[in-house]
Scaffold this motif. Structure first.
Motif, PDB file in Angstrom:
ATOM      1  N   LYS A  62       0.845  -1.198   0.000  1.00 42.05           N
ATOM      2  CA  LYS A  62       0.000   0.000   0.000  1.00 42.05           C
ATOM      3  C   LYS A  62       0.877   1.244   0.000  1.00 42.05           C
ATOM      4  CE  LYS A  62      -3.583  -1.965   2.857  1.00 42.05           C
ATOM      5  NZ  LYS A  62      -4.287  -1.852   4.133  1.00 42.05           N
ATOM      6  N   ILE A  63       0.341   2.286  -0.618  1.00 36.41           N
ATOM      7  CA  ILE A  63       1.002   3.593  -0.560  1.00 36.41           C
ATOM      8  C   ILE A  63       0.398   4.344   0.627  1.00 36.41           C
ATOM      9  CG2 ILE A  63       1.291   5.804  -1.732  1.00 36.41           C
ATOM     10  CD1 ILE A  63       1.079   4.273  -4.406  1.00 36.41           C
ATOM     11  N   GLU A  64       1.253   4.767   1.553  1.00 39.59           N
ATOM     12  CA  GLU A  64       0.789   5.548   2.703  1.00 39.59           C
ATOM     13  C   GLU A  64       0.538   6.965   2.209  1.00 39.59           C
ATOM     14  OE1 GLU A  64       0.078   4.285   5.651  1.00 39.59           O
ATOM     15  OE2 GLU A  64       0.720   2.308   4.941  1.00 39.59           O
ATOM     16  N   ALA A  65      -0.638   7.506   2.493  1.00 35.62           N
ATOM     17  CA  ALA A  65      -0.988   8.811   1.946  1.00 35.62           C
ATOM     18  C   ALA A  65      -1.419   9.828   2.998  1.00 35.62           C
ATOM     19  CB  ALA A  65      -2.087   8.647   0.902  1.00 35.62           C
ATOM     20  N   VAL A  66      -2.318   9.453   3.890  1.00 35.50           N
ATOM     21  CA  VAL A  66      -2.918  10.414   4.828  1.00 35.50           C
ATOM     22  C   VAL A  66      -1.825  11.030   5.702  1.00 35.50           C
ATOM     23  CG1 VAL A  66      -4.559  10.720   6.721  1.00 35.50           C
ATOM     24  CG2 VAL A  66      -5.111   9.196   4.817  1.00 35.50           C
ATOM     25  N   GLY A  67      -1.844  12.382   5.749  1.00 34.00           N
ATOM     26  CA  GLY A  67      -0.872  13.119   6.562  1.00 34.00           C
ATOM     27  C   GLY A  67       0.438  13.391   5.844  1.00 34.00           C
ATOM     28  N   LYS A  68       0.613  12.837   4.684  1.00 34.51           N
ATOM     29  CA  LYS A  68       1.851  13.034   3.907  1.00 34.51           C
ATOM     30  C   LYS A  68       1.675  14.211   2.956  1.00 34.51           C
ATOM     31  CE  LYS A  68       3.632   8.983   5.196  1.00 34.51           C
ATOM     32  NZ  LYS A  68       4.758   8.806   6.018  1.00 34.51           N
ATOM     33  N   PRO A  69       2.783  14.842   2.554  1.00 35.12           N
ATOM     34  CA  PRO A  69       2.680  15.895   1.535  1.00 35.12           C
ATOM     35  C   PRO A  69       2.211  15.288   0.213  1.00 35.12           C
ATOM     36  CG  PRO A  69       4.845  15.920   2.585  1.00 35.12           C
ATOM     37  CD  PRO A  69       4.129  14.690   3.068  1.00 35.12           C
ATOM     38  N   PHE A  70       1.391  16.038  -0.518  1.00 33.24           N
ATOM     39  CA  PHE A  70       0.875  15.562  -1.800  1.00 33.24           C
ATOM     40  C   PHE A  70       2.043  15.369  -2.768  1.00 33.24           C
ATOM     41  CE2 PHE A  70      -0.599  16.453  -6.134  1.00 33.24           C
ATOM     42  CZ  PHE A  70      -1.543  15.455  -6.264  1.00 33.24           C
ATOM     43  N   ASP A  71       2.070  14.191  -3.448  1.00 29.80           N
ATOM     44  CA  ASP A  71       3.134  13.873  -4.414  1.00 29.80           C
ATOM     45  C   ASP A  71       2.465  13.264  -5.650  1.00 29.80           C
ATOM     46  OD1 ASP A  71       5.270  12.879  -5.880  1.00 29.80           O
ATOM     47  OD2 ASP A  71       6.297  12.015  -4.151  1.00 29.80           O
ATOM     48  N   VAL A  72       2.623  13.919  -6.799  1.00 29.74           N
ATOM     49  CA  VAL A  72       1.960  13.438  -8.019  1.00 29.74           C
ATOM     50  C   VAL A  72       2.458  12.062  -8.450  1.00 29.74           C
ATOM     51  CG1 VAL A  72       1.387  15.715  -8.917  1.00 29.74           C
ATOM     52  CG2 VAL A  72       3.578  14.701  -9.506  1.00 29.74           C
ATOM     53  N   GLU A  73       3.617  11.659  -7.967  1.00 28.42           N
ATOM     54  CA  GLU A  73       4.143  10.329  -8.304  1.00 28.42           C
ATOM     55  C   GLU A  73       3.296   9.220  -7.667  1.00 28.42           C
ATOM     56  OE1 GLU A  73       6.774   9.595 -10.342  1.00 28.42           O
ATOM     57  OE2 GLU A  73       6.902  11.744 -10.774  1.00 28.42           O
ATOM     58  N   TYR A  74       2.677   9.522  -6.518  1.00 29.68           N
ATOM     59  CA  TYR A  74       1.946   8.509  -5.760  1.00 29.68           C
ATOM     60  C   TYR A  74       0.454   8.818  -5.579  1.00 29.68           C
ATOM     61  CZ  TYR A  74       6.724   7.241  -4.571  1.00 29.68           C
ATOM     62  OH  TYR A  74       8.038   6.894  -4.646  1.00 29.68           O
ATOM     63  N   HIS A  75       0.088  10.080  -5.689  1.00 26.42           N
ATOM     64  CA  HIS A  75      -1.279  10.497  -5.360  1.00 26.42           C
ATOM     65  C   HIS A  75      -1.978  11.127  -6.554  1.00 26.42           C
ATOM     66  CE1 HIS A  75       1.049  11.226  -1.440  1.00 26.42           C
ATOM     67  NE2 HIS A  75       0.485  10.034  -1.347  1.00 26.42           N
ATOM     68  N   GLU A  76      -3.307  10.993  -6.543  1.00 20.74           N
ATOM     69  CA  GLU A  76      -4.155  11.664  -7.522  1.00 20.74           C
ATOM     70  C   GLU A  76      -5.181  12.474  -6.730  1.00 20.74           C
ATOM     71  OE1 GLU A  76      -7.516  10.487 -10.841  1.00 20.74           O
ATOM     72  OE2 GLU A  76      -5.976   9.000 -10.358  1.00 20.74           O
ATOM     73  N   ALA A  77      -5.090  13.801  -6.848  1.00 20.10           N
ATOM     74  CA  ALA A  77      -5.970  14.680  -6.074  1.00 20.10           C
ATOM     75  C   ALA A  77      -7.344  14.739  -6.738  1.00 20.10           C
ATOM     76  CB  ALA A  77      -5.368  16.070  -5.984  1.00 20.10           C
ATOM     77  N   LEU A  78      -8.376  14.410  -5.970  1.00 20.13           N
ATOM     78  CA  LEU A  78      -9.744  14.482  -6.479  1.00 20.13           C
ATOM     79  C   LEU A  78     -10.446  15.750  -5.996  1.00 20.13           C
ATOM     80  CD1 LEU A  78     -10.965  10.786  -6.086  1.00 20.13           C
ATOM     81  CD2 LEU A  78      -9.970  11.886  -8.093  1.00 20.13           C
ATOM     82  N   MET A  79     -10.037  16.222  -4.809  1.00 19.62           N
ATOM     83  CA  MET A  79     -10.667  17.412  -4.235  1.00 19.62           C
ATOM     84  C   MET A  79      -9.642  18.165  -3.394  1.00 19.62           C
ATOM     85  SD  MET A  79     -14.319  15.735  -2.949  1.00 19.62           S
ATOM     86  CE  MET A  79     -14.043  16.290  -1.339  1.00 19.62           C
TER      87      MET A  79
END
Length: 196
Positions: free
Chosen positions: A137-154
């Protein structure tokens, strides 16, 4: 003097005769040499033809062996592609069996805690199988947004965290070894609006 002329004539006659005999012998030798050369050449031609045929047969055998090797290699590669997931599927089948057993007994049980516990065990087993295969799993919550791992929906304002921080995860992201196979779908904190 007559004697000298006669001797000279005899000598010339002897020389002519010797020369004729020598020419005749040379002719005979040349003819026999030609016969020998023709025979030798014929033998040599036969030897070369035989050698040529042997090389041709070797070449044809090697060409056939190469074609067989190529066909086997192509079949092996095709089988590898067609059945690459076989070991993974074998490892995940026990998880499917557990789900099926749970579904068979779900109506028999009124104890929701045991049901919840069973589903949690099956989930943990599935996650373990995935991790063994290199999926995490990719840890996401609380991390800085990174386009390599995250896709911002809102985006949402949240003064308690710095801007561009992942606030919530709507869909988990996963990596396979060192490659992202699904980005995390996330809600990101926006920059605070300056009050007017």
């Amino acid at each position: 003097m007559n004697e000298n002329v006669n001797n000279q004539g005899i000598n010339e006659l002897n020389q002519n005769t010797n020369q004729n005999e020598t020419e005749e012998q040379n002719k005979q030798m040349n003819e026999s040499n030609k016969e020998i050369n023709v025979e030798e050449l014929q033998k040599r031609i036969e030897e070369l033809e035989k050698e040529s045929n042997e090389w041709k047969e070797k070449f044809l055998r090697k060409a056939a062996e190469f074609e067989n090797y190529k066909r086997r290699t192509e079949n092996d590669q095709l089988n590898l592609l067609n059945y690459a997931a076989e070991s993974f599927i074998k490892k995940i089948l026990p998880v499917v069996d557990d789900f099926e057993r749970s579904l068979e007994h779900i109506n028999d049980s009124n104890d929701y805690e045991k049901l919840k516990e069973g589903v949690q065990l099956i989930y943990n087993k599935l996650i373990k199988v995935l991790e063994e295969q290199g999926v995490k799993k990719i840890e996401a919550v609380g991390k800085p947004f990174d386009v390599e791992y995250h896709e911002a929906l809102m985006q949402r304002e949240d003064p308690s965290v710095p801007p561009h921080t992942v606030l919530d995860e709507l869909e988990k992201g996963y990596m396979y070894r060192d490659k992202v196979i699904r980005h995390s779908k996330v809600v990101v904190s926006s920059e605070a609006q300056a009050e007017e």
